[in-house]
Write an enzyme that holds these catalytic residues in place. Sequence first.
Site: not given
Length: 814
Positions: A427, A758
């Site tokens: 919840h 990279c």
Amino acid sequence: MTSRYRYIRFFQELGISDAPLVGGKNAALGEMYQALTSQGVRVPNGFAITADAYRLMLDSAGAWSSLHTALDDLKSNDMHDLQRRGQMARQIVHDAPLPELLRNEILNAYRTLCSEYGDTISVAVRSSATAEDLPTASFAGQQETFLNIRGEDQLLEACKRCFASLFTDRAIHYRIDQHFDHFSVGLSIGIMKMVRSDLATSGIMFSLDTETGFRDVVLISAAYGLGENIVQGAVDPDEFYVFKPTLEQGYREVLRRKLGTKKLKMLYDSNQVGQSTRNIETSESERGRFCLSDSEVLTLADYAVKVERHFSAKSGQPTPMDMEWAKDSIDGQLYMLQARPETVASQAQNKVFDEYHLRGTGTLRLTGKAIGTRIGSGPARVIPTPADIKDFRAGEVLVTDITTPDWEPIMKQAAAIITNRGGRTCHAAIVARELGIPAIIGTGNATEQCRNGEMLTVVCSSGEIGRVFEGAIPFEVRHIDASNVPRTNTRIMLILGNPELAFQTSFLPNDGVGLARMEFIISEYVKAHPMALLHPDKVTDAQERADLDALTRLYPRRSDFFIERLSEGIAVLAAAFYPKPVIVRMSDFKSNEYAALLGGRQFEPEEENPMLGFRGASRYSHPAYTEGFALECAAIKRVRGKMGLTNVKVMIPFCRRVQEAQTTLETMRKYGLQRGEQGLEVYVMCEIPNNVLLIDEFARHFDGFSIGSNDLTQLTLGVDRDSELVAFDFDERDAGMKIMLKMAVEGCQRNHRHSGICGQAPSDYPEITEYLVGLGIDSISLNPDSVVSTLRRVAALEQQLVRKNETGTASLKY
């Protein structure tokens, strides 16, 4: 289908269009029962008492004026007034007698259900409000459900309590927040065969990732016993991800799993209506194993895909679903109990989003599961029970054990939420997402560790693990609008190693992942040195041996632990960007970094300069590590073969010589990775001057090159990049480096091989990006925070080059 009842509809008579009559929950159950049972989705049979019956009952009792008196001048932010008036409204509804016609129809329908399942049947009595499960508001958990109801008297009493629950305090407050009129909402009741999950398992699943809105996965939460513990956040459940595209292609593998503690399970206790359950502690063996088999996880994922596909077709647009399921301890089958549209993550606009960045440090107080990707800070307020919520003040950090719908009036005022217990589908997590509030759940002891009034900073912006720091640490919010980013001929790829950030990062404009660092996954998900797993007898430290035992306790072979954990980390990265390429660099730890892994000291040399020592390709065929490399290859093979993620490419780091390249590829072939087989491409890091000087030779063995500008600069300039004393001489923009970059890109073009970079340079230096675009490099890989700005820059550069070619006038300088 015409019903023989006035106020009753069996599931086979209902469809989603009947929501105004029976509420969203019952309409969805009827839709699934009618349309999906023939596709193998199991739904327990049952019937709905219509919302007209609710109105009939109140009409017959003349109760409407009393309800108006109770609610019309309610002060919704006055908790005392809300509690007092809610109790009045519930009593009014409960005291209204069931009309004789309605009573008889309920009992006759119940007897029909008994004739199908037997007189000993127990049923679930579940509320279904007519304003429930709407695309923008779920209303979930606002009314009551009663389980394990047996016999006619219990059934009738449960129905009365269910009708009255339309006026729980939380439901009243939620309707006010959502601007719904109390008297225009009706309540239907669903009565269905009880799935006996009390002695088995149950849970929740979503047909998307709840934290990011990534839609290609099913997320399943599971725990022992009845599912209310997961909803309330009373347990830390097991979690499973399944990748929908490969599941639909026939691959039967779980993408990723996480073992929860599952300390409690909810069982039936007595036959008293509304008080028929109790929690007991699970055994150590139950906590130490998953409560679902892989086969069961995949069955549930198949249900989820079919449910989502069907409801999407009905609505005419993609409709991610929030579902409840349970396993019956009697017949061993899995059943769907509920399905409703997911109303939070699916509504997110993933082209425009905020990035939260911490701009300071502090003392770490707690960790738990991060809900959302935000940061919040404020004074702590420890609230032990719902009776104490009146003490809460707006802007405080709510600290409690668990939350239930009764807490929602104060949750929306919180700067952040911290709970002791709970999983991602509890919840507290659901409401925090809906409200856009950072929350950290499952911390274990937040209510003991936090003191009222102390400043806390709650950080959910760095992946799955949320962190609570002492004090008010400054942070910034970057607003990123990727909705109108131009696409470029130069492929813009990402540098990424953390699977926890993969789904979120995938929403950035990109052409895939140019560098996925395997060593990050090993250090964070495996934690142990592969050779220590294979040869634990050589680990001399008793505590390390015990830690190795604890890590691998669920696995018959320790090698299986390494392969599964590594492959799941890689698979999450590959799934996030599927079908775009994800280039996974094989491990590139230095010897000192390997030694820091659990059990690693016994297997690593002590080197004066590990940066230039036993690293990269030189390890893979060496007797000291080749068994570990075999496990790395096995993980890649599992990802590409068994999991179907063939978008994974492999990259070899720090390959010094052409002979080493040949040996490495032969070793990979021996371990089941054959270049070219099933489309496998193998790249190499271009980070040593020899890779550039002999690029024509290296190109015979590899499909592409990715320039590692950090190491290439270090070795070209002779600068130790880890030394502060000579850091001033480390500069990727040096003229010699530009020559190296030019030779590398032109060498790839000459040999028809992919060229990429990279390293850090393009993220840090716009002029390096400009230079590489001018050279015609195929791809540039960037850190995520520089992607959008670099894309815009590259698009402008490419336009300049077009104009240059058209006019012959130079517009870029190299």
